[in-house]
Each structure stands twice: as structure tokens, then as C-alpha cells.
Design an enzyme around this catalytic site. Sequence first.
Site, PDB file in Angstrom:
ATOM      1  N   PHE A 281       0.813  -1.223   0.000  1.00 18.84           N
ATOM      2  CA  PHE A 281       0.000   0.000   0.000  1.00 18.84           C
ATOM      3  C   PHE A 281       0.849   1.276   0.000  1.00 18.84           C
ATOM      4  CE2 PHE A 281      -1.788  -3.285   2.881  1.00 18.84           C
ATOM      5  CZ  PHE A 281      -2.639  -3.861   1.951  1.00 18.84           C
ATOM      6  N   CYS A 282       1.997   1.231  -0.692  1.00 18.75           N
ATOM      7  CA  CYS A 282       2.896   2.394  -0.768  1.00 18.75           C
ATOM      8  C   CYS A 282       3.311   2.867   0.626  1.00 18.75           C
ATOM      9  CB  CYS A 282       2.268   3.560  -1.533  1.00 18.75           C
ATOM     10  SG  CYS A 282       1.820   3.172  -3.216  1.00 18.75           S
ATOM     11  N   ALA A 283       3.440   1.939   1.550  1.00 22.26           N
ATOM     12  CA  ALA A 283       3.897   2.304   2.899  1.00 22.26           C
ATOM     13  C   ALA A 283       4.780   1.166   3.397  1.00 22.26           C
ATOM     14  CB  ALA A 283       2.700   2.526   3.808  1.00 22.26           C
TER      15      ALA A 283
END
Length: 378
Positions: A281-283
Site C-alpha cells: 500500500f505504498c507504505a
Amino acid sequence: MVIFVKGTTDALNRIAAEEARLVGRQVLVTEMEHHADLLPWRHRSGHVMVGLSDDGHIDLDAIEHALETSEGKIGLVAVCGASNVTGFVSPIHEIAELAHRHGARVSVDAAQLAPHHRIDVREAGDPGHLDFVSLSGHKMYAPYGAGILVAPRDFFSGAPEVMGGGAISIVTWDDTVWADLPDREEAGSPNVIGAVAMGVAIETLLELGFNEMLAHEAAVGRQLLRALSGISGVSVLGGAESPAGDHRLALASFVVDGLHHGLVAAALSHEWGIAVRHGCFCANPYVFHLLRMNKDAVNAVENEVTSGHRMALPGAVRASLAPYNTEPEVERFIDAVTHIARGRMKADYEQAEDGTFAPAGGWPRIASPLNTLAARRV
Ligand SMILES: Cc1ncc(COP(=O)(O)O)c(C=O)c1O
């Protein structure tokens, strides 16, 4: 001051570009941040990253300690309004107070928060005032490509990061006179339709009522968290102890023992028609923290990924609820995850080199008017 931008990523990069000109200053970020609220600081202005509590909550003491020991070098605290991984809502006004007490400003990445909570920027003199707020229209059900940056007028000085038409007062053969703000920061043809659509979307959310939407979302969110964590072999990232409500949004990221996150997502889509997201999730740092990976484990994954084996990337599956989701829909989703966790998938799946899964033989073609039209033209 409000500047129209392309979205949250664009907004945060604009702040970081300006911040980078302030030599010797650092930006404090938390481990929870989306890459949009991490990489611009890391690669442009320099950052200090503070850790989180074990279960992935913001640690106010860690923020305060970093501010106290920075000897005034931290000029900005950058934090998300809510996490897009766990849905944890950050205490943004308390963080603002801490930042202001230590002579820093606060920047809130509100991409995930804005569709669910009414954000109060507060007056400039208020200790809990939010200096910068960045958001994306598409998260608020508007089309892609329009966003908002709220920023103090005195922050942007001199030449803008993005240069071009509309940003100037006059250009001669050898001189440029920049326009006043906010025009100076809005170079290029404006995304008028995007801005109007975003305005209508925000007005619609206000008409529906943030309190009413949140009450409904909290109810289905609690149902989701409780039921998911009750499925044997399923673990919710961040745990299910903090229930959905004012401090947690109605979403859940989870892992299923022994099943790749991409496989779970493919089966949910193919066999149940349920769309979820999967991966990190781009984290990445936050997901690594929540998966309790240590430095050695992360280094091993990094080596695999840099040698082209993306399949090695760990991750989770995320289900996000919106005001239009209903209790029966959540029940059906829980039914689906229960079936999958018990290994009762109907189709066979194959993993591609990029790590994603698809039904053996490929995804079926969707019968849609667009596909029918396209077929007729061939
Ligand atoms: C918390 C958070 N911050 C930043 C972003 C980046 O937003 P955008 O891709 O619209 O620029 C996202 C998008 O998923 C997000 O969830």
C-alpha cells in the site's frame, strides 16, 4: 492560502522542494507514512524518522523527544491524518501543538482522512493550527488529477518549483517577474474541470454530513474488524483492539496464514467479485513494522527485489469501506475470506513474475458495452 495541485503527492513534493531551500533544516516523519509523505523529505530536504508503538500507533513521546533533541533543526513535522494501512487516525492537533512548541510547523497528509473526517485547520494563532494540509480529490469521489494544498502564504518565497505560463507577472528577454501567490504556484493550464468536480464532491460530502457518514462507517467498520479477526488463520494488521470510530477508519489490512496476499486478492476478485488492494500500500516501512519484520528480514527481501524477484515482497490484503457499504456486504466479504482461509478456492491460480496472481488461463473477459463495441470494430 489554497493552491490547486494534482493531488497529495504533488502537494507534498511542492512543500519539500521549498523546504529543501532552507539549509540545515530537517523534517520529522513517522514510520507510518505513505511513500508520498516520506520520499520527498528523504530525498529533497532530509528527514528524521520516529518509530511507532508496537501495534503501529503514533508515539507522541517519540515525536516530542525527537523535537527536544533536534536543537531546533526540525522545521517541519510531516504526519498522515490517517493511515491508509490500518486506518488509525493521527492526533493531528496534538502533534501540531508539539511542533509549534518547538518552533516547527506541521504538515498533514490528509489523503486518507479527508473523505471521512471534517478537517478543522484552525486559526493561525491557535497552538493546534494545521500549517499545511494536502489532499487528493479522487479520494473524495472526484475524478483523478485534482488536489488541494493549504499552506501559509509566507512559506513560498522566490521562484516556484514548477515554472511556466500563469505563474508570472511579466517575462522580458532576460527577466522574469513572478506573479503573486497563489498564481505563482499554479503554473501551466489549470485543471478547471478537476477543480470544479472536486468542489462538487466536497459539497456533496458536506450535504451528506460527515458525522452521519462516520457513524455508519464506524458501525460497519467495527463489524468488519471483529468478524475478520475471528476467522481462524487471519490476522489484522494493527490488531482489532482499537475499534473503528473516531480514532480508526473503516478499513482493515489483513494476512491469511500460508496464503500469498496476491492470491487472496485474486480469489476475492475472481470468485466473489470483491475488489481489494494487496501489497504494501505504498507504505513499506509501516507494513514491515506491522508484519514484525526485523532489519535482517527486510534486507533479505530488498536483496531479492533488487535482483528482480518481486514475488518475495511481503504484504497484506486491504478492504476499505465507504459510506455506501452495507452490513450484508460485509457479511458476504467475511464469508468469502472464511472460504479462502479454509483453502476452499474453486479455481486454480498462477503467479506472474511481478508477484501478482491470475486464474490459470487468464482473467475472463468482462462483458461490458465497451468491450462489445470494441469487438464490433475489429
Ligand atoms: C495516506 C496517503 N497519502 C498520500 C497518498 C498519495 O495520494 P495521491 O496518489 O492521490 O497523490 C495516498 C494515496 O493512496 C494515501 O493513501
